[in-house]
Design a protein around this motif. Structure first.
Motif, PDB file in Angstrom:
ATOM      1  N   MET A   1       0.844  -1.199   0.000  1.00 22.79           N
ATOM      2  CA  MET A   1       0.000   0.000   0.000  1.00 22.79           C
ATOM      3  C   MET A   1       0.880   1.251   0.000  1.00 22.79           C
ATOM      4  O   MET A   1       1.848   1.335   0.750  1.00 22.79           O
ATOM      5  N   THR A   2       0.528   2.210  -0.815  1.00 26.97           N
ATOM      6  CA  THR A   2       1.237   3.484  -0.823  1.00 26.97           C
ATOM      7  C   THR A   2       0.666   4.385   0.263  1.00 26.97           C
ATOM      8  O   THR A   2      -0.553   4.516   0.389  1.00 26.97           O
ATOM      9  N   SER A   3       1.541   4.971   1.049  1.00 25.29           N
ATOM     10  CA  SER A   3       1.084   5.839   2.130  1.00 25.29           C
ATOM     11  C   SER A   3       1.869   7.140   2.115  1.00 25.29           C
ATOM     12  O   SER A   3       2.997   7.211   1.614  1.00 25.29           O
ATOM     13  N   ASN A   4       1.272   8.150   2.691  1.00 20.91           N
ATOM     14  CA  ASN A   4       1.903   9.462   2.825  1.00 20.91           C
ATOM     15  C   ASN A   4       2.175   9.706   4.304  1.00 20.91           C
ATOM     16  O   ASN A   4       1.261   9.617   5.122  1.00 20.91           O
ATOM     17  N   PRO A  21      -4.662   3.742  17.078  1.00 22.63           N
ATOM     18  CA  PRO A  21      -4.743   2.385  17.635  1.00 22.63           C
ATOM     19  C   PRO A  21      -6.138   1.769  17.593  1.00 22.63           C
ATOM     20  O   PRO A  21      -6.280   0.555  17.403  1.00 22.63           O
ATOM     21  N   ALA A  22      -7.185   2.576  17.764  1.00 16.82           N
ATOM     22  CA  ALA A  22      -8.540   2.032  17.807  1.00 16.82           C
ATOM     23  C   ALA A  22      -8.895   1.299  16.518  1.00 16.82           C
ATOM     24  O   ALA A  22      -9.598   0.283  16.546  1.00 16.82           O
ATOM     25  N   SER A  23      -8.395   1.782  15.383  1.00 17.72           N
ATOM     26  CA  SER A  23      -8.679   1.102  14.120  1.00 17.72           C
ATOM     27  C   SER A  23      -7.791  -0.128  13.935  1.00 17.72           C
ATOM     28  O   SER A  23      -8.219  -1.129  13.358  1.00 17.72           O
ATOM     29  N   ILE A  24      -6.578  -0.084  14.447  1.00 17.36           N
ATOM     30  CA  ILE A  24      -5.654  -1.228  14.310  1.00 17.36           C
ATOM     31  C   ILE A  24      -6.172  -2.431  15.090  1.00 17.36           C
ATOM     32  O   ILE A  24      -6.109  -3.575  14.633  1.00 17.36           O
ATOM     33  N   LEU A  88      15.533   7.156  19.574  1.00 13.61           N
ATOM     34  CA  LEU A  88      14.477   6.220  19.956  1.00 13.61           C
ATOM     35  C   LEU A  88      13.285   6.334  19.016  1.00 13.61           C
ATOM     36  O   LEU A  88      13.019   7.401  18.464  1.00 13.61           O
ATOM     37  N   PHE A  89      12.575   5.226  18.850  1.00 13.80           N
ATOM     38  CA  PHE A  89      11.238   5.301  18.266  1.00 13.80           C
ATOM     39  C   PHE A  89      10.262   4.641  19.230  1.00 13.80           C
ATOM     40  O   PHE A  89      10.616   3.725  19.979  1.00 13.80           O
ATOM     41  N   GLY A  90       9.032   5.115  19.202  1.00 14.32           N
ATOM     42  CA  GLY A  90       8.010   4.564  20.069  1.00 14.32           C
ATOM     43  C   GLY A  90       6.626   4.921  19.570  1.00 14.32           C
ATOM     44  O   GLY A  90       6.459   5.493  18.499  1.00 14.32           O
ATOM     45  N   TYR A  91       5.604   4.568  20.375  1.00 13.06           N
ATOM     46  CA  TYR A  91       4.199   4.816  20.051  1.00 13.06           C
ATOM     47  C   TYR A  91       3.847   4.268  18.664  1.00 13.06           C
ATOM     48  O   TYR A  91       2.981   4.795  17.969  1.00 13.06           O
ATOM     49  N   PHE A  92       4.519   3.195  18.259  1.00 11.88           N
ATOM     50  CA  PHE A  92       4.353   2.650  16.913  1.00 11.88           C
ATOM     51  C   PHE A  92       3.065   1.845  16.813  1.00 11.88           C
ATOM     52  O   PHE A  92       2.798   0.971  17.638  1.00 11.88           O
ATOM     53  N   GLU A  93       2.279   2.144  15.794  1.00 12.46           N
ATOM     54  CA  GLU A  93       1.102   1.354  15.449  1.00 12.46           C
ATOM     55  C   GLU A  93       0.983   1.358  13.931  1.00 12.46           C
ATOM     56  O   GLU A  93       1.285   2.363  13.278  1.00 12.46           O
ATOM     57  N   CYS A  94       0.516   0.235  13.359  1.00 16.13           N
ATOM     58  CA  CYS A  94       0.495   0.138  11.903  1.00 16.13           C
ATOM     59  C   CYS A  94      -0.466  -0.969  11.465  1.00 16.13           C
ATOM     60  O   CYS A  94      -0.562  -2.009  12.119  1.00 16.13           O
ATOM     61  N   ILE A  95      -1.146  -0.755  10.349  1.00 14.32           N
ATOM     62  CA  ILE A  95      -1.943  -1.821   9.768  1.00 14.32           C
ATOM     63  C   ILE A  95      -1.007  -2.925   9.268  1.00 14.32           C
ATOM     64  O   ILE A  95       0.207  -2.739   9.195  1.00 14.32           O
ATOM     65  N   GLU A  96      -1.559  -4.064   8.919  1.00 12.12           N
ATOM     66  CA  GLU A  96      -0.729  -5.192   8.484  1.00 12.12           C
ATOM     67  C   GLU A  96      -0.299  -4.990   7.026  1.00 12.12           C
ATOM     68  O   GLU A  96      -0.812  -5.630   6.108  1.00 12.12           O
ATOM     69  N   ASP A  97       0.626  -4.055   6.856  1.00  7.38           N
ATOM     70  CA  ASP A  97       1.165  -3.733   5.537  1.00  7.38           C
ATOM     71  C   ASP A  97       2.627  -3.324   5.713  1.00  7.38           C
ATOM     72  O   ASP A  97       2.914  -2.281   6.317  1.00  7.38           O
ATOM     73  N   PHE A  98       3.535  -4.122   5.191  1.00  5.31           N
ATOM     74  CA  PHE A  98       4.955  -3.882   5.429  1.00  5.31           C
ATOM     75  C   PHE A  98       5.418  -2.548   4.871  1.00  5.31           C
ATOM     76  O   PHE A  98       6.244  -1.870   5.482  1.00  5.31           O
ATOM     77  N   GLU A  99       4.903  -2.138   3.726  1.00  6.33           N
ATOM     78  CA  GLU A  99       5.353  -0.887   3.129  1.00  6.33           C
ATOM     79  C   GLU A  99       4.978   0.321   3.991  1.00  6.33           C
ATOM     80  O   GLU A  99       5.743   1.280   4.081  1.00  6.33           O
ATOM     81  N   VAL A 100       3.832   0.263   4.614  1.00  4.88           N
ATOM     82  CA  VAL A 100       3.448   1.342   5.537  1.00  4.88           C
ATOM     83  C   VAL A 100       4.402   1.366   6.731  1.00  4.88           C
ATOM     84  O   VAL A 100       4.903   2.423   7.135  1.00  4.88           O
ATOM     85  N   PRO A 151       0.222  -6.546  17.694  1.00  2.00           N
ATOM     86  CA  PRO A 151       0.004  -7.697  16.811  1.00  2.00           C
ATOM     87  C   PRO A 151       1.314  -8.444  16.557  1.00  2.00           C
ATOM     88  O   PRO A 151       2.402  -7.849  16.624  1.00  2.00           O
ATOM     89  N   PRO A 152       1.246  -9.732  16.225  1.00  2.00           N
ATOM     90  CA  PRO A 152       2.466 -10.510  15.970  1.00  2.00           C
ATOM     91  C   PRO A 152       3.287  -9.983  14.801  1.00  2.00           C
ATOM     92  O   PRO A 152       4.497 -10.216  14.751  1.00  2.00           O
ATOM     93  N   TYR A 153       2.667  -9.248  13.876  1.00  2.00           N
ATOM     94  CA  TYR A 153       3.418  -8.811  12.699  1.00  2.00           C
ATOM     95  C   TYR A 153       4.332  -7.616  12.954  1.00  2.00           C
ATOM     96  O   TYR A 153       5.197  -7.320  12.134  1.00  2.00           O
ATOM     97  N   TYR A 154       4.215  -6.934  14.101  1.00  2.00           N
ATOM     98  CA  TYR A 154       5.126  -5.820  14.374  1.00  2.00           C
ATOM     99  C   TYR A 154       6.583  -6.283  14.411  1.00  2.00           C
ATOM    100  O   TYR A 154       7.427  -5.742  13.675  1.00  2.00           O
ATOM    101  N   PRO A 155       6.950  -7.253  15.261  1.00  2.00           N
ATOM    102  CA  PRO A 155       8.355  -7.694  15.249  1.00  2.00           C
ATOM    103  C   PRO A 155       8.757  -8.318  13.914  1.00  2.00           C
ATOM    104  O   PRO A 155       9.914  -8.174  13.490  1.00  2.00           O
ATOM    105  N   GLU A 156       7.841  -8.975  13.239  1.00  2.00           N
ATOM    106  CA  GLU A 156       8.157  -9.543  11.925  1.00  2.00           C
ATOM    107  C   GLU A 156       8.536  -8.443  10.939  1.00  2.00           C
ATOM    108  O   GLU A 156       9.476  -8.591  10.155  1.00  2.00           O
ATOM    109  N   PHE A 157       7.813  -7.337  10.958  1.00  2.00           N
ATOM    110  CA  PHE A 157       8.117  -6.216  10.057  1.00  2.00           C
ATOM    111  C   PHE A 157       9.495  -5.621  10.354  1.00  2.00           C
ATOM    112  O   PHE A 157      10.254  -5.290   9.441  1.00  2.00           O
ATOM    113  N   LEU A 158       9.824  -5.455  11.642  1.00  2.00           N
ATOM    114  CA  LEU A 158      11.125  -4.884  11.983  1.00  2.00           C
ATOM    115  C   LEU A 158      12.260  -5.776  11.501  1.00  2.00           C
ATOM    116  O   LEU A 158      13.245  -5.293  10.932  1.00  2.00           O
ATOM    117  N   GLU A 159      12.119  -7.066  11.712  1.00  2.00           N
ATOM    118  CA  GLU A 159      13.176  -7.984  11.289  1.00  2.00           C
ATOM    119  C   GLU A 159      13.301  -8.018   9.766  1.00  2.00           C
ATOM    120  O   GLU A 159      14.406  -8.083   9.226  1.00  2.00           O
TER     121      GLU A 159
END
Length: 373
Positions: A1-4, A21-24, A88-100, A151-159
């Motif tokens: 997905m393309t994001s801005n 977060p409420a939508s995630i 540091l990075f924090g407060y990370f939330e993201c839909i299940e899309d690696f490109e985002v 979600p389980p995909y957060y660490p997967e995306f970082l790796e």
């Protein structure tokens, strides 16, 4: 997905940041929404962090929808402590899309590069005294109070994006229907015989503030060398303590003293995430009514810290505190059926040995990541 990726500056954008977060997690039965007011306070220009750090919020937009968020931060206390330009990075939330996710992470990296950072670490929400860590194992139950969830995909995306594990941490589960080994009660008796006294924390003023000032100095000394930990001012510590004051069960918070000086403590809290799960991040009048109603369902506790000055270990103070804390949890009419002790760094072998000797079993694993930038 393309994001801005949008740099958050306006009140409308800040509100959108809080809404992500409420939508995630809308279909995740284990998620407990943090209090929005608490997050907004941490990120406000008037927060204590602004005195020793910089931060920038970002949100990811796709087709008019908020699909992710991140905060990049420079904590000068951490840089001074470690002697390296670590961001540091924090407060990370993201839909299940690696490109985002990749776009959000790269935006945070670039913001930190522009400020001279050569490494990024996270997730850490400004400091490890706030929320930190990604859950990497143990997604089958909700988090306890003040613990992260994702979600389980957060660490997967970082790796996938080339991030490396910096360190793991564990949460331990304690069933309260099994007695402690006898050596813990013996340790309590030995500590008492050696002149150590124990009492619950005082919740009434001015005793509460007096206790908290003592605990601040004890905490600062005992945890001075903790990895990635930064010192807090006494004013910051007292402000955080007063926010927790209404939540404390004194039976879960014994303090050890030697001639009136605090030399150790066990800090436990009822798991208020159980009622907080029902308020959707808002303690307005309706949220408060729900909180008060559902707090009756609390059946577990979280042990946040077991602390003793090193020179008192021979007097069995750590074991004595574990004994008293557990005894407090199983007193008559107490609702607690289990407890979680969280979190403990994987290489903190002395604490882990003690926790496991008391019957604790690892049931969740968390991780901090790093990357050269």
């Amino acid at each position: 997905m393309t994001s801005n990726i949008v740099t958050v500056t306006t009140p409308v954008e800040k509100e959108a940041f809080l809404n992500v977060p409420a939508s995630i997690y809308q279909n995740d039965p284990n998620w407990v929404q943090p209090l929005r007011s608490s997050i907004a306070k941490q990120l406000a220009p008037s927060s204590p962090f602004s005195q020793y750090g910089q931060l920038q919020q970002f949100v990811a937009l796709s087709e008019g929808q908020m699909v992710g968020r991140i905060v990049a931060a420079v904590n000068r206390r951490l840089i001074e402590k470690e002697g390296k330009p670590i961001g540091l990075f924090g407060y990370f939330e993201c839909i299940e899309d690696f490109e985002v996710a990749r776009s959000l992470l790269e935006t945070a990296c670039q913001w930190l590069r522009d400020r001279g950072m050569t490494k990024i670490r996270g997730p850490i929400d400004l400091s490890i005294h706030n929320n930190c860590l990604f859950l990497v194992d143990g997604f089958d139950s909700p988090p306890t109070i003040m613990m992260p969830y994702n979600p389980p995909y957060y660490p997967e995306f970082l790796e996938k994006a080339g991030w490396q594990k910096a360190k793991d941490a564990y949460a331990y589960h304690f069933p309260l229907d099994k007695p402690l080994p006898s050596k813990f009660e013996k340790a309590y008796k030995i500590a008492c015989q050696s002149g150590i006294t124990f009492r619950p924390i005082c919740l009434k003023e001015p005793g509460f503030e007096r206790d908290c000032r003592s605990l601040y100095h004890l905490f600062t000394k005992a945890f001075a060398h903790n990895w990635s930990s930064t010192p807090r001012s006494e004013a910051e510590f007292l402000e955080e303590a007063k926010e927790l004051q209404p939540l404390v069960d004194p039976d879960l918070f014994p303090i050890a003293e030697d001639n009136g000086d605090a030399i150790g403590f066990w800090m436990g809290l009822p798991d208020y995430n159980i009622p907080l799960k029902q308020v959707n991040g808002k303690l307005n009048w309706l949220g408060l009514l729900k909180f008060l109603w559902y707090r009756r369902q609390i059946h577990q506790a979280r042990v946040i810290a077991v602390c003793s000055l090193p020179e008192y270990r021979r007097k069995m103070v750590p074991l004595a505190l574990i004994y008293l804390g557990m005894q407090g949890g199983i007193k008559k009419h107490k609702p607690y059926q289990s407890a979680e002790l969280s979190w403990v760094w994987e290489d903190n072998h002395s604490s882990r040995k003690l926790i496991e000797a008391a019957g604790g079993k690892i049931h969740k694993t968390y991780r901090i990541y790093e990357k050269e930038i």
